[in-house]
Design a protein around this motif. Sequence first.
Motif, PDB file in Angstrom:
ATOM      1  N   PHE A 222       0.864  -1.179   0.000  1.00 16.72           N
ATOM      2  CA  PHE A 222       0.000   0.000   0.000  1.00 16.72           C
ATOM      3  C   PHE A 222       0.896   1.222   0.000  1.00 16.72           C
ATOM      4  CE2 PHE A 222      -2.173   3.429   2.248  1.00 16.72           C
ATOM      5  CZ  PHE A 222      -3.366   3.507   1.531  1.00 16.72           C
ATOM      6  N   SER A 223       0.584   2.180  -0.861  1.00 16.41           N
ATOM      7  CA  SER A 223       1.363   3.415  -0.901  1.00 16.41           C
ATOM      8  C   SER A 223       0.433   4.612  -0.829  1.00 16.41           C
ATOM      9  CB  SER A 223       2.205   3.483  -2.178  1.00 16.41           C
ATOM     10  OG  SER A 223       1.366   3.481  -3.324  1.00 16.41           O
ATOM     11  N   ALA A 224       0.918   5.678  -0.198  1.00 17.29           N
ATOM     12  CA  ALA A 224       0.111   6.874  -0.031  1.00 17.29           C
ATOM     13  C   ALA A 224       1.010   8.101   0.002  1.00 17.29           C
ATOM     14  CB  ALA A 224      -0.705   6.784   1.256  1.00 17.29           C
ATOM     15  N   CYS A 225       0.371   9.248  -0.164  1.00 18.73           N
ATOM     16  CA  CYS A 225       1.117  10.501  -0.149  1.00 18.73           C
ATOM     17  C   CYS A 225       0.220  11.642   0.313  1.00 18.73           C
ATOM     18  CB  CYS A 225       1.686  10.805  -1.531  1.00 18.73           C
ATOM     19  SG  CYS A 225       0.447  11.183  -2.794  1.00 18.73           S
ATOM     20  N   PRO A 226       0.829  12.748   0.765  1.00 21.71           N
ATOM     21  CA  PRO A 226       0.070  13.954   1.092  1.00 21.71           C
ATOM     22  C   PRO A 226      -0.453  14.613  -0.186  1.00 21.71           C
ATOM     23  CG  PRO A 226       2.254  13.983   2.117  1.00 21.71           C
ATOM     24  CD  PRO A 226       2.242  12.872   1.126  1.00 21.71           C
ATOM     25  N   SER A 227      -1.392  15.530  -0.031  1.00 17.68           N
ATOM     26  CA  SER A 227      -1.994  16.208  -1.184  1.00 17.68           C
ATOM     27  C   SER A 227      -0.991  17.046  -1.972  1.00 17.68           C
ATOM     28  CB  SER A 227      -3.149  17.099  -0.726  1.00 17.68           C
ATOM     29  OG  SER A 227      -2.670  18.139   0.117  1.00 17.68           O
ATOM     30  N   ASP A 228       0.065  17.515  -1.302  1.00 22.67           N
ATOM     31  CA  ASP A 228       1.042  18.361  -1.977  1.00 22.67           C
ATOM     32  C   ASP A 228       2.284  17.603  -2.436  1.00 22.67           C
ATOM     33  OD1 ASP A 228       1.837  17.974   0.665  1.00 22.67           O
ATOM     34  OD2 ASP A 228       2.525  20.036   0.958  1.00 22.67           O
ATOM     35  N   ALA A 229       2.158  16.292  -2.576  1.00 21.92           N
ATOM     36  CA  ALA A 229       3.267  15.475  -3.064  1.00 21.92           C
ATOM     37  C   ALA A 229       3.527  15.787  -4.544  1.00 21.92           C
ATOM     38  CB  ALA A 229       2.941  13.989  -2.903  1.00 21.92           C
ATOM     39  N   HIS A 230       4.700  15.397  -4.997  1.00 21.82           N
ATOM     40  CA  HIS A 230       5.069  15.548  -6.404  1.00 21.82           C
ATOM     41  C   HIS A 230       4.084  14.774  -7.280  1.00 21.82           C
ATOM     42  CE1 HIS A 230       7.408  15.086 -10.097  1.00 21.82           C
ATOM     43  NE2 HIS A 230       8.117  16.134  -9.690  1.00 21.82           N
ATOM     44  N   GLN A 231       3.788  15.292  -8.454  1.00 18.64           N
ATOM     45  CA  GLN A 231       2.811  14.660  -9.364  1.00 18.64           C
ATOM     46  C   GLN A 231       3.158  13.205  -9.683  1.00 18.64           C
ATOM     47  OE1 GLN A 231       0.176  16.210  -8.940  1.00 18.64           O
ATOM     48  NE2 GLN A 231      -0.405  16.640 -11.031  1.00 18.64           N
ATOM     49  N   GLU A 232       4.427  12.902  -9.850  1.00 22.06           N
ATOM     50  CA  GLU A 232       4.833  11.528 -10.174  1.00 22.06           C
ATOM     51  C   GLU A 232       4.540  10.581  -9.006  1.00 22.06           C
ATOM     52  OE1 GLU A 232       5.726  10.466 -13.209  1.00 22.06           O
ATOM     53  OE2 GLU A 232       5.437  12.542 -13.873  1.00 22.06           O
ATOM     54  N   VAL A 233       4.658  11.082  -7.794  1.00 18.93           N
ATOM     55  CA  VAL A 233       4.365  10.291  -6.599  1.00 18.93           C
ATOM     56  C   VAL A 233       2.861  10.009  -6.539  1.00 18.93           C
ATOM     57  CG1 VAL A 233       4.373  10.288  -4.068  1.00 18.93           C
ATOM     58  CG2 VAL A 233       6.379  11.105  -5.336  1.00 18.93           C
ATOM     59  N   LYS A 234       2.077  10.995  -6.863  1.00 21.92           N
ATOM     60  CA  LYS A 234       0.623  10.811  -6.869  1.00 21.92           C
ATOM     61  C   LYS A 234       0.207   9.707  -7.845  1.00 21.92           C
ATOM     62  CE  LYS A 234      -0.608  15.481  -5.423  1.00 21.92           C
ATOM     63  NZ  LYS A 234      -1.293  16.726  -5.798  1.00 21.92           N
ATOM     64  N   LYS A 235       0.911   9.597  -8.952  1.00 21.61           N
ATOM     65  CA  LYS A 235       0.584   8.589  -9.970  1.00 21.61           C
ATOM     66  C   LYS A 235       0.746   7.164  -9.447  1.00 21.61           C
ATOM     67  CE  LYS A 235       1.852  11.380 -13.982  1.00 21.61           C
ATOM     68  NZ  LYS A 235       2.821  11.494 -15.103  1.00 21.61           N
ATOM     69  N   VAL A 236       1.685   6.942  -8.503  1.00 19.78           N
ATOM     70  CA  VAL A 236       1.934   5.585  -8.001  1.00 19.78           C
ATOM     71  C   VAL A 236       1.275   5.326  -6.646  1.00 19.78           C
ATOM     72  CG1 VAL A 236       4.111   5.399  -9.283  1.00 19.78           C
ATOM     73  CG2 VAL A 236       4.153   6.139  -6.882  1.00 19.78           C
ATOM     74  N   SER A 237       0.553   6.306  -6.129  1.00 22.09           N
ATOM     75  CA  SER A 237      -0.068   6.177  -4.809  1.00 22.09           C
ATOM     76  C   SER A 237      -1.421   5.474  -4.879  1.00 22.09           C
ATOM     77  CB  SER A 237      -0.264   7.564  -4.179  1.00 22.09           C
ATOM     78  OG  SER A 237       0.983   8.148  -3.883  1.00 22.09           O
ATOM     79  N   ASP A 238      -1.641   4.571  -3.937  1.00 23.40           N
ATOM     80  CA  ASP A 238      -2.946   3.924  -3.800  1.00 23.40           C
ATOM     81  C   ASP A 238      -3.946   4.876  -3.160  1.00 23.40           C
ATOM     82  OD1 ASP A 238      -2.155   1.317  -4.756  1.00 23.40           O
ATOM     83  OD2 ASP A 238      -1.041   1.107  -2.872  1.00 23.40           O
TER      84      ASP A 238
END
Length: 172
Positions: free
Chosen positions: A114-130
Amino acid sequence: MIRLIIMDVDGVLTDGRIILDDNGVEYKFFDVKDGHIFHIIHNFGIKTAIVSGRYSEVTNIRAKQLGVEDVYQDVHNKMTAYGELKRKYNLNNDEIAYIGDDVIDIPPMIVSGFSACPSDAHQEVKKVSDYISPLPGGRGAVRDIVEYIMKQEGIWEEMMKKYLLIDGYGIV
């Protein structure tokens, strides 16, 4: 079942700002709501670890306050730390959650269960986040993400019963 949550610090547990005074003393901003969730999940046997690309004594101090036993700093290949933690706790990838905010976090995010990120994460990180928290780093995102995990794992209600002192725990 998630048994380990690994996370970055700057931009995840903090808002990403690093303040230095005239004497070179470093300051970071942590959210108390993020901190409280560590005590809750540790009571459910879920381990936590910090893996940061830079070294900061402030991180060591905060990790100790939060009961985080595994702290890796100045790590430029986060898969190395991920692999060490996976072996140390004898876990499969699907038992590990990873919270990151920048491209250096992408490799462990991709392999974790499972992967997650904050709302202000880098766009590429958002692409791989569950899951993408609606909250920014250092402003409750970790709390939101961990609560999301607890709800998905079916332990949120049990935690709420303990905190609300209901269903056998006895309201006075």
